[in-house]
Write a protein that holds these residues in place. Structure first.
Motif, PDB file in Angstrom:
ATOM      1  N   ASP A  39     -21.294   9.508   5.604  1.00 62.31           N
ATOM      2  CA  ASP A  39     -21.465  10.475   4.528  1.00 62.31           C
ATOM      3  C   ASP A  39     -20.666  11.723   4.869  1.00 62.31           C
ATOM      4  O   ASP A  39     -20.520  12.088   6.016  1.00 62.31           O
ATOM      5  N   GLY A  40     -20.174  12.367   3.873  1.00 59.60           N
ATOM      6  CA  GLY A  40     -19.431  13.600   4.079  1.00 59.60           C
ATOM      7  C   GLY A  40     -18.452  13.803   2.955  1.00 59.60           C
ATOM      8  O   GLY A  40     -18.124  12.893   2.207  1.00 59.60           O
ATOM      9  N   SER A  41     -17.990  15.005   2.834  1.00 58.24           N
ATOM     10  CA  SER A  41     -17.043  15.293   1.766  1.00 58.24           C
ATOM     11  C   SER A  41     -15.665  14.802   2.159  1.00 58.24           C
ATOM     12  O   SER A  41     -15.270  14.884   3.309  1.00 58.24           O
ATOM     13  N   PRO A  42     -14.905  14.276   1.196  1.00 58.55           N
ATOM     14  CA  PRO A  42     -13.572  13.761   1.494  1.00 58.55           C
ATOM     15  C   PRO A  42     -12.609  14.905   1.790  1.00 58.55           C
ATOM     16  O   PRO A  42     -12.818  16.028   1.342  1.00 58.55           O
ATOM     17  N   PRO A  43     -11.547  14.625   2.550  1.00 58.67           N
ATOM     18  CA  PRO A  43     -10.549  15.661   2.807  1.00 58.67           C
ATOM     19  C   PRO A  43      -9.807  16.013   1.529  1.00 58.67           C
ATOM     20  O   PRO A  43      -9.803  15.245   0.569  1.00 58.67           O
ATOM     21  N   GLU A  44      -9.186  17.165   1.539  1.00 51.58           N
ATOM     22  CA  GLU A  44      -8.410  17.600   0.375  1.00 51.58           C
ATOM     23  C   GLU A  44      -7.213  16.679   0.194  1.00 51.58           C
ATOM     24  O   GLU A  44      -6.532  16.339   1.139  1.00 51.58           O
ATOM     25  N   ALA A  45      -6.952  16.283  -1.015  1.00 48.16           N
ATOM     26  CA  ALA A  45      -5.824  15.392  -1.317  1.00 48.16           C
ATOM     27  C   ALA A  45      -4.797  16.123  -2.171  1.00 48.16           C
ATOM     28  O   ALA A  45      -4.324  15.622  -3.155  1.00 48.16           O
TER      29      ALA A  45
ATOM     30  N   ASN B  13      -7.613   6.690  21.829  1.00 45.20           N
ATOM     31  CA  ASN B  13      -7.816   7.796  22.762  1.00 45.20           C
ATOM     32  C   ASN B  13      -8.990   8.680  22.339  1.00 45.20           C
ATOM     33  O   ASN B  13      -9.115   9.806  22.793  1.00 45.20           O
ATOM     34  N   SER B  14      -9.824   8.189  21.446  1.00 46.79           N
ATOM     35  CA  SER B  14     -11.051   8.847  20.952  1.00 46.79           C
ATOM     36  C   SER B  14     -10.799  10.008  19.998  1.00 46.79           C
ATOM     37  O   SER B  14     -11.732  10.680  19.596  1.00 46.79           O
ATOM     38  N   ARG B  15      -9.563  10.263  19.646  1.00 48.33           N
ATOM     39  CA  ARG B  15      -9.292  11.275  18.622  1.00 48.33           C
ATOM     40  C   ARG B  15      -9.687  10.703  17.270  1.00 48.33           C
ATOM     41  O   ARG B  15      -9.618   9.504  17.045  1.00 48.33           O
ATOM     42  N   ILE B  16     -10.094  11.583  16.368  1.00 49.79           N
ATOM     43  CA  ILE B  16     -10.526  11.151  15.038  1.00 49.79           C
ATOM     44  C   ILE B  16      -9.547  11.692  14.007  1.00 49.79           C
ATOM     45  O   ILE B  16      -9.233  12.883  14.002  1.00 49.79           O
ATOM     46  N   LEU B  17      -9.077  10.827  13.158  1.00 46.35           N
ATOM     47  CA  LEU B  17      -8.145  11.180  12.098  1.00 46.35           C
ATOM     48  C   LEU B  17      -8.865  10.985  10.776  1.00 46.35           C
ATOM     49  O   LEU B  17      -9.282   9.881  10.452  1.00 46.35           O
ATOM     50  N   ARG B  18      -9.067  12.068  10.028  1.00 42.82           N
ATOM     51  CA  ARG B  18      -9.734  11.991   8.718  1.00 42.82           C
ATOM     52  C   ARG B  18      -8.695  12.259   7.644  1.00 42.82           C
ATOM     53  O   ARG B  18      -8.054  13.302   7.644  1.00 42.82           O
ATOM     54  N   VAL B  19      -8.552  11.304   6.739  1.00 47.48           N
ATOM     55  CA  VAL B  19      -7.549  11.410   5.682  1.00 47.48           C
ATOM     56  C   VAL B  19      -8.129  10.919   4.366  1.00 47.48           C
ATOM     57  O   VAL B  19      -9.175  10.277   4.326  1.00 47.48           O
ATOM     58  N   SER B  20      -7.421  11.203   3.305  1.00 48.99           N
ATOM     59  CA  SER B  20      -7.780  10.695   1.993  1.00 48.99           C
ATOM     60  C   SER B  20      -7.372   9.232   1.909  1.00 48.99           C
ATOM     61  O   SER B  20      -6.398   8.814   2.535  1.00 48.99           O
TER      62      SER B  20
ATOM     63  N   LEU C 194       1.200   9.548  11.608  1.00 45.69           N
ATOM     64  CA  LEU C 194       0.144  10.423  12.133  1.00 45.69           C
ATOM     65  C   LEU C 194      -0.631   9.742  13.256  1.00 45.69           C
ATOM     66  O   LEU C 194      -0.870  10.335  14.310  1.00 45.69           O
ATOM     67  N   ALA C 195      -1.017   8.503  13.037  1.00 42.84           N
ATOM     68  CA  ALA C 195      -1.794   7.773  14.046  1.00 42.84           C
ATOM     69  C   ALA C 195      -0.974   7.593  15.325  1.00 42.84           C
ATOM     70  O   ALA C 195      -1.485   7.796  16.424  1.00 42.84           O
ATOM     71  N   ALA C 196       0.310   7.241  15.185  1.00 38.43           N
ATOM     72  CA  ALA C 196       1.165   7.058  16.368  1.00 38.43           C
ATOM     73  C   ALA C 196       1.309   8.362  17.147  1.00 38.43           C
ATOM     74  O   ALA C 196       1.231   8.375  18.376  1.00 38.43           O
ATOM     75  N   ALA C 197       1.471   9.473  16.436  1.00 38.27           N
ATOM     76  CA  ALA C 197       1.612  10.770  17.107  1.00 38.27           C
ATOM     77  C   ALA C 197       0.324  11.177  17.810  1.00 38.27           C
ATOM     78  O   ALA C 197       0.359  11.683  18.929  1.00 38.27           O
TER      79      ALA C 197
END
Length: 139
Positions: free
Chosen positions: A85-91, A115-122, A133-136
């Motif tokens: 649950d949560g609000s979606p990122p700005e698109a 590597n445990s980083r979290i990427l939140r995207v639309s 983005l994921a590769a970087a």
């Protein structure tokens, strides 16, 4: 005639330092922090500025040895997905939508990288942008 003093020659032989791909990417990432200068990062870590510029170019173009370019990444695999649950990122960024598609309120996707980083995207993000983005962030 000798005055008793002898000359001393001090020589330092510096060998080339070997940087791993992970070390190079960590330095590149450090140069991208707001308020950080490339010269400062280079001086702090004892690497030449021109070499650090070269590494940045190689990473950007996908030509760095040891770095897998996005188009050569392994084929997609199944990964666990958890709905949260949560609000979606700005698109609102053009990177998130195709030019012919209107910007809309979309659901968000959260990707937990190795590597445990979290990427939140639309969910409307273009696959090639997400891949870069994921590769970087995994580097």
């Amino acid at each position: 005639m000798s005055d008793g003093s002898r000359g001393e020659v001090i020589s330092v032989v510096q060998r080339r330092r070997r940087w791993t791909t992970e070390q190079k990417l960590a330095l590149i990432e450090e140069t991208m922090c707001p308020g950080t200068s490339l010269a400062g990062v280079a001086d702090r870590h004892g690497v030449s500025r021109s070499l650090l510029f070269e590494w940045r170019r190689q990473a950007r173009e996908g030509t760095m040895p040891g770095l897998v370019p996005p188009e050569a990444e392994r084929s997609p695999s199944l990964v666990p997905v958890h709905l949260v649950d949560g609000s979606p990122p700005e698109a609102t960024s053009p990177a998130f939508t195709h030019p012919e598609q209107p910007v809309r309120d979309t659901a968000g996707v959260e990707v937990v990288l190795r590597n445990s980083r979290i990427l939140r995207v639309s969910e409307a993000i273009r696959p090639e942008v997400l891949r870069r983005l994921a590769a970087a962030l995994e580097a």
